[in-house]
Design a protein around this motif. Structure first.
Motif, mmCIF file in Angstrom:
data_model
loop_
_atom_site.group_PDB
_atom_site.id
_atom_site.type_symbol
_atom_site.label_atom_id
_atom_site.label_comp_id
_atom_site.label_asym_id
_atom_site.label_seq_id
_atom_site.Cartn_x
_atom_site.Cartn_y
_atom_site.Cartn_z
ATOM 1 N N ILE A 297 0.847 -1.187 0.000
ATOM 2 C CA ILE A 297 0.000 0.000 0.000
ATOM 3 C C ILE A 297 0.884 1.239 0.000
ATOM 4 O O ILE A 297 1.763 1.418 0.846
ATOM 5 N N GLU A 298 0.649 2.121 -0.980
ATOM 6 C CA GLU A 298 1.399 3.369 -1.112
ATOM 7 C C GLU A 298 2.903 3.123 -1.031
ATOM 8 O O GLU A 298 3.650 3.845 -0.373
ATOM 9 N N LYS A 299 3.333 2.108 -1.762
ATOM 10 C CA LYS A 299 4.746 1.750 -1.790
ATOM 11 C C LYS A 299 5.432 2.461 -2.954
ATOM 12 O O LYS A 299 4.959 2.403 -4.090
ATOM 13 N N GLU A 300 6.527 3.126 -2.681
ATOM 14 C CA GLU A 300 7.296 3.744 -3.759
ATOM 15 C C GLU A 300 8.039 2.658 -4.524
ATOM 16 O O GLU A 300 8.617 1.750 -3.936
ATOM 17 N N LEU A 301 8.002 2.739 -5.841
ATOM 18 C CA LEU A 301 8.739 1.809 -6.691
ATOM 19 C C LEU A 301 9.873 2.563 -7.364
ATOM 20 O O LEU A 301 9.654 3.610 -7.975
ATOM 21 N N ASP A 302 11.067 2.041 -7.261
ATOM 22 C CA ASP A 302 12.241 2.649 -7.873
ATOM 23 C C ASP A 302 12.821 1.643 -8.852
ATOM 24 O O ASP A 302 13.486 0.685 -8.466
ATOM 25 N N LEU A 303 12.533 1.848 -10.131
ATOM 26 C CA LEU A 303 12.983 0.961 -11.187
ATOM 27 C C LEU A 303 14.012 1.685 -12.043
ATOM 28 O O LEU A 303 14.073 2.920 -12.027
ATOM 29 N N PRO A 304 14.814 0.972 -12.805
ATOM 30 C CA PRO A 304 15.778 1.643 -13.671
ATOM 31 C C PRO A 304 15.073 2.593 -14.644
ATOM 32 O O PRO A 304 14.273 2.157 -15.474
ATOM 33 N N GLY A 305 15.314 3.880 -14.495
ATOM 34 C CA GLY A 305 14.732 4.846 -15.413
ATOM 35 C C GLY A 305 13.388 5.402 -15.021
ATOM 36 O O GLY A 305 12.851 6.273 -15.719
ATOM 37 N N VAL A 306 12.810 4.953 -13.914
ATOM 38 C CA VAL A 306 11.507 5.488 -13.502
ATOM 39 C C VAL A 306 11.305 5.289 -11.998
ATOM 40 O O VAL A 306 11.664 4.257 -11.444
ATOM 41 N N THR A 307 10.743 6.320 -11.368
ATOM 42 C CA THR A 307 10.366 6.243 -9.953
ATOM 43 C C THR A 307 8.872 6.486 -9.846
ATOM 44 O O THR A 307 8.348 7.445 -10.425
ATOM 45 N N ILE A 308 8.175 5.621 -9.111
ATOM 46 C CA ILE A 308 6.741 5.774 -8.867
ATOM 47 C C ILE A 308 6.560 6.254 -7.440
ATOM 48 O O ILE A 308 6.945 5.572 -6.486
ATOM 49 N N VAL A 309 5.999 7.453 -7.284
ATOM 50 C CA VAL A 309 5.788 8.058 -5.963
ATOM 51 C C VAL A 309 4.292 8.038 -5.640
ATOM 52 O O VAL A 309 3.483 8.570 -6.408
ATOM 53 N N PRO A 310 3.880 7.440 -4.521
ATOM 54 C CA PRO A 310 2.456 7.383 -4.181
ATOM 55 C C PRO A 310 1.965 8.678 -3.539
ATOM 56 O O PRO A 310 2.731 9.415 -2.926
ATOM 57 N N MET A 311 0.652 8.939 -3.686
ATOM 58 C CA MET A 311 0.031 10.069 -2.999
ATOM 59 C C MET A 311 -1.438 9.743 -2.698
ATOM 60 O O MET A 311 -2.199 9.400 -3.593
ATOM 61 N N LYS A 312 -1.810 9.869 -1.452
ATOM 62 C CA LYS A 312 -3.178 9.566 -1.031
ATOM 63 C C LYS A 312 -4.121 10.706 -1.407
ATOM 64 O O LYS A 312 -3.823 11.883 -1.174
ATOM 65 N N THR A 313 -5.284 10.340 -1.993
ATOM 66 C CA THR A 313 -6.286 11.351 -2.339
ATOM 67 C C THR A 313 -7.657 11.027 -1.743
ATOM 68 O O THR A 313 -8.659 11.646 -2.117
ATOM 69 N N THR A 314 -7.710 10.071 -0.829
ATOM 70 C CA THR A 314 -8.975 9.747 -0.164
ATOM 71 C C THR A 314 -9.053 10.467 1.179
ATOM 72 O O THR A 314 -8.027 10.837 1.753
ATOM 73 N N ALA A 315 -10.287 10.650 1.662
ATOM 74 C CA ALA A 315 -10.499 11.302 2.952
ATOM 75 C C ALA A 315 -11.477 10.471 3.780
ATOM 76 O O ALA A 315 -12.463 9.951 3.254
ATOM 77 N N ARG A 316 -11.205 10.351 5.067
ATOM 78 C CA ARG A 316 -12.115 9.617 5.945
ATOM 79 C C ARG A 316 -13.433 10.353 6.124
ATOM 80 O O ARG A 316 -14.484 9.736 6.301
ATOM 81 N N PHE A 317 -13.363 11.682 6.090
ATOM 82 C CA PHE A 317 -14.567 12.482 6.322
ATOM 83 C C PHE A 317 -14.490 13.762 5.504
ATOM 84 O O PHE A 317 -13.444 14.405 5.443
ATOM 85 N N GLN A 318 -15.596 14.116 4.863
ATOM 86 C CA GLN A 318 -15.711 15.379 4.147
ATOM 87 C C GLN A 318 -17.135 15.889 4.296
ATOM 88 O O GLN A 318 -18.077 15.100 4.373
ATOM 89 N N LEU A 319 -17.281 17.194 4.312
ATOM 90 C CA LEU A 319 -18.619 17.786 4.364
ATOM 91 C C LEU A 319 -19.187 17.897 2.945
ATOM 92 O O LEU A 319 -19.610 18.962 2.485
ATOM 93 N N ARG A 320 -19.128 16.786 2.227
ATOM 94 C CA ARG A 320 -19.646 16.677 0.870
ATOM 95 C C ARG A 320 -19.608 15.207 0.511
ATOM 96 O O ARG A 320 -19.393 14.344 1.363
#
Length: 241
Positions: free
Chosen positions: A96-119
């Motif tokens: 879960i949200e693990k960064e992958l570092d491969l030859p020539g490319v890095t995958i950086v995770p970012m969370k965009t979910t929220a437990r609570f929103q007023l919408r």
């Protein structure tokens, strides 16, 4: 050349079994360097759905990183959603949200979910903490290769039928571009897209994957194949026949 399979919104509990089997066959035959799963593994975050999703990912036998989607948080148990939202991810914790570092490319995770929103809780939200962590990951990545951010919700709208309406999405996209991100992978809207936009004074590519679930919208079940050769990134939408 590095090859990534970008898959999203399988929604175990409402998965399209033929589509999942088609994807599995492609993985086993072609053995991509890694799989980026941009969220909504499950439909209702139920234990049985997570068990099926876990078995599926383990059987692929490829390096994988998984983002959390809005459907992966408990929908009906408010206490669990607010205080123990990731309890059922236990066996998947390492990816879960693990960064992958491969030859020539890095995958950086970012969370965009929220437990609570007023919408509508299904919509995206980038917290200051999530953005700082992602920007730090982008800045630390080797700029000699591509730097790709993976999240669930599109940070800005991509012209698809479904919307993300991601809170703080555009400033987040600008900050990631300024930090050196070349592309942002996402899911959520169930239709693929590939757009280059100018944010933070730099061009940044927004790439969305379709779905392997029965909840299709404008396109058939699909996933993206990313081919990376030096600074070149080719995106091929693989649509189920």
């Amino acid at each position: 050349m590095i090859r990534l399979f970008h898959v999203s919104d399988v929604h175990f509990g409402r998965e399209d079994r033929a589509a999942v089997a088609w994807f599995d066959a492609a993985v086993h035959a072609e053995r991509p360097d890694a799989i980026v799963m941009t969220g909504d593994l499950t439909m209702r975050a139920r234990s049985a759905e997570f068990a099926a999703a876990t078995a599926w990912l383990e059987a692929l036998k490829r390096p994988v990183t998984v983002e959390v989607g809005n459907h992966d948080l408990p929908a009906f148990n408010l206490f669990a959603r607010l205080f123990r939202p990731y309890r059922r991810f236990t066996r998947l914790e390492a990816v879960i949200e693990k960064e992958l570092d491969l030859p020539g490319v890095t995958i950086v995770p970012m969370k965009t979910t929220a437990r609570f929103q007023l919408r509508n809780w299904s919509k995206g939200s980038v917290s200051d903490r999530s953005l700082r962590k992602a920007v730090s990951g982008v800045e630390a990545a080797d700029k000699g290769g591509l730097v790709i951010v993976a999240c669930h919700h599109p940070l800005i709208e991509a012209g698809t039928q479904a919307t993300a309406r991601t809170h703080n999405g555009r400033p987040a996209l600008a900050a990631l571009a300024q930090a050196g991100a070349d592309a942002v992978l996402s899911g959520h809207v169930h239709d693929p897209f590939d757009r280059v936009v100018e944010e933070g004074g730099r061009p940044v590519r927004m790439i969305g994957a379709g779905t392997l679930s029965s909840r299709v919208r404008e396109s058939r079940p699909s996933f993206n194949e990313l081919r990376i050769d030096g600074r070149d990134l080719e995106v091929i939408v693989r649509t189920m026949p």
